[in-house]
Scaffold this motif. Structure first.
Motif, PDB file in Angstrom:
ATOM      1  N   VAL A  64      -5.162 -10.210  -7.364  1.00 31.01           N
ATOM      2  CA  VAL A  64      -4.193 -11.133  -7.941  1.00 31.01           C
ATOM      3  C   VAL A  64      -4.831 -11.830  -9.137  1.00 31.01           C
ATOM      4  O   VAL A  64      -5.916 -12.401  -9.030  1.00 31.01           O
ATOM      5  N   GLY A  65      -4.174 -11.779 -10.287  1.00 33.50           N
ATOM      6  CA  GLY A  65      -4.652 -12.460 -11.479  1.00 33.50           C
ATOM      7  C   GLY A  65      -3.902 -13.755 -11.688  1.00 33.50           C
ATOM      8  O   GLY A  65      -2.663 -13.759 -11.714  1.00 33.50           O
ATOM      9  N   TYR A  66      -4.633 -14.869 -11.836  1.00 38.08           N
ATOM     10  CA  TYR A  66      -4.012 -16.189 -11.919  1.00 38.08           C
ATOM     11  C   TYR A  66      -4.451 -16.893 -13.186  1.00 38.08           C
ATOM     12  O   TYR A  66      -5.650 -17.036 -13.448  1.00 38.08           O
ATOM     13  N   VAL A  67      -3.495 -17.342 -13.994  1.00 35.37           N
ATOM     14  CA  VAL A  67      -3.755 -18.177 -15.167  1.00 35.37           C
ATOM     15  C   VAL A  67      -2.981 -19.470 -14.973  1.00 35.37           C
ATOM     16  O   VAL A  67      -1.755 -19.487 -15.076  1.00 35.37           O
ATOM     17  N   GLY A  68      -3.706 -20.545 -14.656  1.00 37.96           N
ATOM     18  CA  GLY A  68      -3.071 -21.834 -14.413  1.00 37.96           C
ATOM     19  C   GLY A  68      -3.203 -22.761 -15.593  1.00 37.96           C
ATOM     20  O   GLY A  68      -3.534 -22.364 -16.708  1.00 37.96           O
ATOM     21  N   HIS A  69      -2.934 -24.058 -15.349  1.00 36.28           N
ATOM     22  CA  HIS A  69      -3.053 -25.059 -16.408  1.00 36.28           C
ATOM     23  C   HIS A  69      -4.490 -25.178 -16.896  1.00 36.28           C
ATOM     24  O   HIS A  69      -4.740 -25.413 -18.077  1.00 36.28           O
ATOM     25  N   GLU A  70      -5.438 -25.036 -15.987  1.00 38.10           N
ATOM     26  CA  GLU A  70      -6.850 -25.061 -16.343  1.00 38.10           C
ATOM     27  C   GLU A  70      -7.357 -23.622 -16.445  1.00 38.10           C
ATOM     28  O   GLU A  70      -6.993 -22.769 -15.627  1.00 38.10           O
ATOM     29  N   VAL A  76      -9.636 -16.418 -23.402  1.00 39.71           N
ATOM     30  CA  VAL A  76     -10.748 -16.049 -22.517  1.00 39.71           C
ATOM     31  C   VAL A  76     -10.286 -16.061 -21.063  1.00 39.71           C
ATOM     32  O   VAL A  76     -10.679 -15.199 -20.264  1.00 39.71           O
ATOM     33  N   ALA A  77      -9.443 -17.031 -20.707  1.00 38.49           N
ATOM     34  CA  ALA A  77      -8.922 -17.095 -19.342  1.00 38.49           C
ATOM     35  C   ALA A  77      -8.101 -15.854 -19.011  1.00 38.49           C
ATOM     36  O   ALA A  77      -8.166 -15.326 -17.888  1.00 38.49           O
ATOM     37  N   VAL A  78      -7.307 -15.382 -19.971  1.00 39.09           N
ATOM     38  CA  VAL A  78      -6.540 -14.154 -19.752  1.00 39.09           C
ATOM     39  C   VAL A  78      -7.486 -12.973 -19.553  1.00 39.09           C
ATOM     40  O   VAL A  78      -7.288 -12.140 -18.658  1.00 39.09           O
ATOM     41  N   ALA A  95       1.628 -21.690 -23.452  1.00 32.89           N
ATOM     42  CA  ALA A  95       1.659 -23.110 -23.805  1.00 32.89           C
ATOM     43  C   ALA A  95       0.692 -23.463 -24.919  1.00 32.89           C
ATOM     44  O   ALA A  95       0.991 -24.292 -25.769  1.00 32.89           O
ATOM     45  N   ASN A  96      -0.488 -22.876 -24.962  1.00 35.41           N
ATOM     46  CA  ASN A  96      -1.524 -23.247 -25.929  1.00 35.41           C
ATOM     47  C   ASN A  96      -1.736 -22.193 -27.016  1.00 35.41           C
ATOM     48  O   ASN A  96      -2.726 -22.262 -27.745  1.00 35.41           O
ATOM     49  N   LEU A  97      -0.818 -21.240 -27.108  1.00 34.03           N
ATOM     50  CA  LEU A  97      -1.019 -20.120 -28.017  1.00 34.03           C
ATOM     51  C   LEU A  97      -0.122 -20.232 -29.246  1.00 34.03           C
ATOM     52  O   LEU A  97       1.065 -20.575 -29.140  1.00 34.03           O
ATOM     53  N   ASP A  98      -0.689 -19.914 -30.407  1.00 35.91           N
ATOM     54  CA  ASP A  98       0.154 -19.803 -31.587  1.00 35.91           C
ATOM     55  C   ASP A  98       0.883 -18.462 -31.527  1.00 35.91           C
ATOM     56  O   ASP A  98       0.564 -17.599 -30.699  1.00 35.91           O
TER      57      ASP A  98
END
Length: 242
Positions: free
Chosen positions: A94-100, A155-157, A175-178
């Motif tokens: 399972v791959g997880y990308v959260g707020h942090e 990097v998180a991705v 959210a943080n990506l251009d």
């Protein structure tokens, strides 16, 4: 609300297990119910958009699916594994990308990926492949603390994809990506990736456009669950956000 299972989601006999199966899922924080009566089923390669206002329980749901929080009631199965009993067996799939971004800030991006690659038994070539794919190869030797939020997100991705997970859990992934960075990551975590995805978003129109199913939460309760193509956007907005 449309009760699970939804047409087209249940696997055929002898086919692969659903990516996600939830029935009357419940999660509490002390005496407060954060999730109650959540039921859904997501097939391999499909996308579920989870919509709701702040505090609706969206991130809590994602953390339960990521095996970071234990459910307190109901049933939850991820890629055929029951939670929490079989959480360890399925966690690496399972791959997880959260707020942090879940990165070590004092380490460089490359060092972070190499550390996590060992946990996934992935080789250094996989690290370099993902640095290139996320456009971070030129900034990979800078400490994460010195990177912008968007670069940390990239990097998180890359960290999330080290183990080539069949299920992605994405909490506001853009959210943080251009726009250029979002387009770069689309083949990796978008519909084109072919992975099952659960996406938490505040953007109703975008959520409907890129999903097969939509789940609406309000104060932890499921108020909508239906195929995205049948959802009425104004009615959905009233049910979830008003």
């Amino acid at each position: 609300m449309l009760e699970a299972p939804v047409a087209g989601v249940e696997p055929s006999a002898g086919g692969p297990s659903p990516a996600v199966e939830l029935e009357n899922l419940e999660r509490r924080y002390g005496e407060r119910l954060a999730l109650e009566g959540v039921s859904a089923r997501l097939g391999p390669g499909q996308t579920l958009a989870v919509l709701g206002a702040n505090g609706a329980g969206k991130s809590t749901l994602l953390r339960v699916l990521a095996t970071l929080l234990r459910p307190h009631g109901g049933t939850a199965r991820i890629l055929g594994a029951s939670l929490p009993e079989e959480a360890i067996a399925v966690r690496g799939r399972v791959g997880y990308v959260g707020h942090e971004p879940l990165l070590y800030r004092e380490l460089t991006g490359r060092e972070n990926l190499r550390f996590h690659a060992r946990l996934h038994r992935a080789g250094p070539e996989r690290v370099e492949e993902l640095l290139v794919a996320t456009g971070m190869e030129r900034r990979a030797d800078e400490p994460v603390a010195e990177l912008s939020q968007g670069m940390r997100q990239r990097v998180a991705v890359a960290r999330t994809l080290l183990g080539d997970p069949p299920l992605l859990l994405l909490d506001e992934p853009r959210a943080n990506l251009d726009p250029a960075a979002a387009e770069l990551l689309e083949p990796l975590v978008g519909r084109a990736s072919g992975r099952a995805r659960v996406i938490v978003t505040h953007d109703l129109e975008a959520g409907l456009a890129e999903s097969d199913l939509v789940l609406g939460l309000r104060a932890g309760r499921q108020v909508v669950y239906e195929p995205a193509g049948r959802a009425d956007a104004p009615a959905l907005a009233r049910a979830v956000f008003s």
